[in-house]
Design a protein around this motif. Structure first.
Motif, mmCIF file in Angstrom:
data_model
loop_
_atom_site.group_PDB
_atom_site.id
_atom_site.type_symbol
_atom_site.label_atom_id
_atom_site.label_comp_id
_atom_site.label_asym_id
_atom_site.label_seq_id
_atom_site.Cartn_x
_atom_site.Cartn_y
_atom_site.Cartn_z
ATOM 1 N N GLY A 183 20.707 46.475 -28.305
ATOM 2 C CA GLY A 183 20.243 47.659 -27.575
ATOM 3 C C GLY A 183 20.322 48.871 -28.468
ATOM 4 N N PRO A 184 19.880 50.021 -27.958
ATOM 5 C CA PRO A 184 19.846 51.230 -28.784
ATOM 6 C C PRO A 184 21.214 51.654 -29.310
ATOM 7 N N GLU A 185 22.274 51.391 -28.552
ATOM 8 C CA GLU A 185 23.607 51.810 -28.993
ATOM 9 C C GLU A 185 24.536 50.623 -29.185
ATOM 10 N N ASP A 186 23.978 49.442 -29.334
ATOM 11 C CA ASP A 186 24.792 48.236 -29.504
ATOM 12 C C ASP A 186 24.415 47.562 -30.813
ATOM 13 N N HIS A 187 25.142 47.912 -31.856
ATOM 14 C CA HIS A 187 24.883 47.367 -33.188
ATOM 15 C C HIS A 187 26.164 46.743 -33.739
ATOM 16 N N SER A 188 26.066 45.498 -34.182
ATOM 17 C CA SER A 188 27.183 44.816 -34.820
ATOM 18 C C SER A 188 26.784 44.454 -36.245
ATOM 19 N N HIS A 189 27.750 44.467 -37.131
ATOM 20 C CA HIS A 189 27.494 44.181 -38.549
ATOM 21 C C HIS A 189 28.559 43.215 -39.063
ATOM 22 N N TRP A 190 28.140 42.208 -39.786
ATOM 23 C CA TRP A 190 29.046 41.265 -40.438
ATOM 24 C C TRP A 190 28.768 41.292 -41.932
ATOM 25 N N THR A 191 29.804 41.219 -42.718
ATOM 26 C CA THR A 191 29.647 41.073 -44.170
ATOM 27 C C THR A 191 30.624 40.003 -44.651
ATOM 28 N N PHE A 192 30.167 39.191 -45.598
ATOM 29 C CA PHE A 192 31.016 38.190 -46.237
ATOM 30 C C PHE A 192 30.357 37.777 -47.543
ATOM 31 N N HIS A 193 31.088 37.073 -48.369
ATOM 32 C CA HIS A 193 30.533 36.649 -49.654
ATOM 33 C C HIS A 193 31.136 35.325 -50.088
ATOM 34 N N GLY A 194 30.435 34.667 -51.013
ATOM 35 C CA GLY A 194 30.902 33.383 -51.517
ATOM 36 C C GLY A 194 29.882 32.743 -52.429
ATOM 37 N N HIS A 195 30.011 31.436 -52.608
ATOM 38 C CA HIS A 195 29.119 30.665 -53.480
ATOM 39 C C HIS A 195 28.497 29.522 -52.684
ATOM 40 N N PHE A 196 27.252 29.229 -52.993
ATOM 41 C CA PHE A 196 26.598 28.072 -52.396
ATOM 42 C C PHE A 196 26.949 26.829 -53.208
ATOM 43 N N ASP A 197 27.251 25.717 -52.503
ATOM 44 C CA ASP A 197 27.519 24.475 -53.204
ATOM 45 C C ASP A 197 26.207 23.718 -53.445
ATOM 46 N N ASP A 198 26.301 22.534 -53.980
ATOM 47 C CA ASP A 198 25.097 21.750 -54.308
ATOM 48 C C ASP A 198 24.285 21.360 -53.077
ATOM 49 N N ASP A 199 24.922 21.390 -51.904
ATOM 50 C CA ASP A 199 24.222 21.043 -50.664
ATOM 51 C C ASP A 199 23.661 22.266 -49.950
ATOM 52 N N GLY A 200 23.735 23.428 -50.590
ATOM 53 C CA GLY A 200 23.187 24.646 -49.987
ATOM 54 C C GLY A 200 24.084 25.243 -48.917
ATOM 55 N N MET A 201 25.400 25.003 -49.000
ATOM 56 C CA MET A 201 26.330 25.553 -48.015
ATOM 57 C C MET A 201 27.293 26.532 -48.677
ATOM 58 N N MET A 202 27.538 27.623 -47.979
ATOM 59 C CA MET A 202 28.531 28.605 -48.421
ATOM 60 C C MET A 202 29.605 28.730 -47.348
ATOM 61 N N GLU A 203 30.835 28.452 -47.709
ATOM 62 C CA GLU A 203 31.957 28.695 -46.810
ATOM 63 C C GLU A 203 32.561 30.048 -47.170
ATOM 64 N N TYR A 204 33.040 30.759 -46.156
ATOM 65 C CA TYR A 204 33.671 32.052 -46.419
ATOM 66 C C TYR A 204 34.901 32.215 -45.532
ATOM 67 N N PHE A 205 35.830 33.031 -46.024
ATOM 68 C CA PHE A 205 37.064 33.333 -45.296
ATOM 69 C C PHE A 205 37.354 34.830 -45.355
ATOM 70 N N ASN A 206 36.329 35.609 -45.669
ATOM 71 C CA ASN A 206 36.502 37.049 -45.867
ATOM 72 C C ASN A 206 35.555 37.850 -44.980
ATOM 73 N N GLY A 207 35.199 37.298 -43.827
ATOM 74 C CA GLY A 207 34.240 37.968 -42.950
ATOM 75 C C GLY A 207 34.802 39.232 -42.326
ATOM 76 N N LEU A 208 34.011 40.273 -42.364
ATOM 77 C CA LEU A 208 34.379 41.556 -41.766
ATOM 78 C C LEU A 208 33.332 41.904 -40.722
ATOM 79 N N LYS A 209 33.773 42.235 -39.518
ATOM 80 C CA LYS A 209 32.839 42.648 -38.469
ATOM 81 C C LYS A 209 33.135 44.079 -38.066
ATOM 82 N N THR A 210 32.081 44.889 -38.010
ATOM 83 C CA THR A 210 32.194 46.247 -37.485
ATOM 84 C C THR A 210 31.185 46.410 -36.356
ATOM 85 N N VAL A 211 31.517 47.298 -35.435
ATOM 86 C CA VAL A 211 30.641 47.599 -34.304
ATOM 87 C C VAL A 211 30.433 49.105 -34.277
#
Length: 197
Positions: free
Chosen positions: A122-150
């Motif tokens: 909605g106009p005043e309902d915005h959520s943001h996630w950020t995280f980082h990592g590496h993709f493995d040979d199967d195209g998957m990235m696991e992360y444990f550093n996710g940050l969520k802001t609203v």
């Protein structure tokens, strides 16, 4: 007269004995510090010896550490010198296909993939996630550093980001349809696919 001479001789002899005794004590007193000084110098040399021995060890350790530092800097310099190729299969913008309310941007910088998800309900309902990592040979990235802001309004009504949680875990996976996001913290995108734009 003879007694006076004898008495004087006795006084002189006693005086000489006392003087010799004092001289002997004085020479012993001066000899003791002389003995102590070589001992002190020897102790100083003994104490200085480990410092002298330690110096080459320090120099050796610094010499040994230098190549490691150079190797580390060369390893760190590789990602800087090699940006993601133009045909990188992960870098780009992806949009959630069901309601098109969420956008995922994947960027590559210094050997790492950085992911940002912006979700608007909605106009005043915005959520943001950020995280980082590496993709493995199967195209998957696991992360444990996710940050969520609203985004929330402040006293003047301006929207400001407020942290909801940090160190969130999950993964993203490249499929034939697009990116599938498994958010372990709150399952925000269960059943959704983010298609490349």
């Amino acid at each position: 007269m003879h007694r006076k001479k004898l008495h004087m001789s006795l006084i002189i002899a006693l005086t000489l004995c006392a003087a010799l005794a004092l001289a002997a004590c004085g020479s012993r007193g001066s000899e003791e510090p002389a003995e102590t000084q070589p001992h002190t110098e020897a102790a100083a040399e003994t104490e200085a010896a480990p410092e002298t021995e330690a110096a080459p060890e320090t120099e050796a350790s610094e010499t040994e550490a230098a190549p490691q530092t150079e190797e580390a800097s060369e390893t760190e310099a590789v990602p800087d010198a090699q940006p993601a190729p133009a045909d990188d299969p992960y870098v780009g913008t992806y949009v959630e296909t069901q309601g098109e309310r969420a956008t995922m941007v994947i960027e590559y910088y210094e050997g790492m993939y950085y992911v940002t998800v912006d979700w608007s309900s909605g106009p005043e309902d915005h959520s943001h996630w950020t995280f980082h990592g590496h993709f493995d040979d199967d195209g998957m990235m696991e992360y444990f550093n996710g940050l969520k802001t609203v985004d929330q309004p402040d006293e003047s009504g301006d929207l400001i980001p407020v942290m909801e949680y940090n160190y969130g875990a999950g993964s993203i996976r490249m499929t034939a349809e697009g990116i599938v996001w498994d958010d372990e913290q709150e399952h925000a995108a269960d059943g959704l696919v983010f298609a490349a734009q």
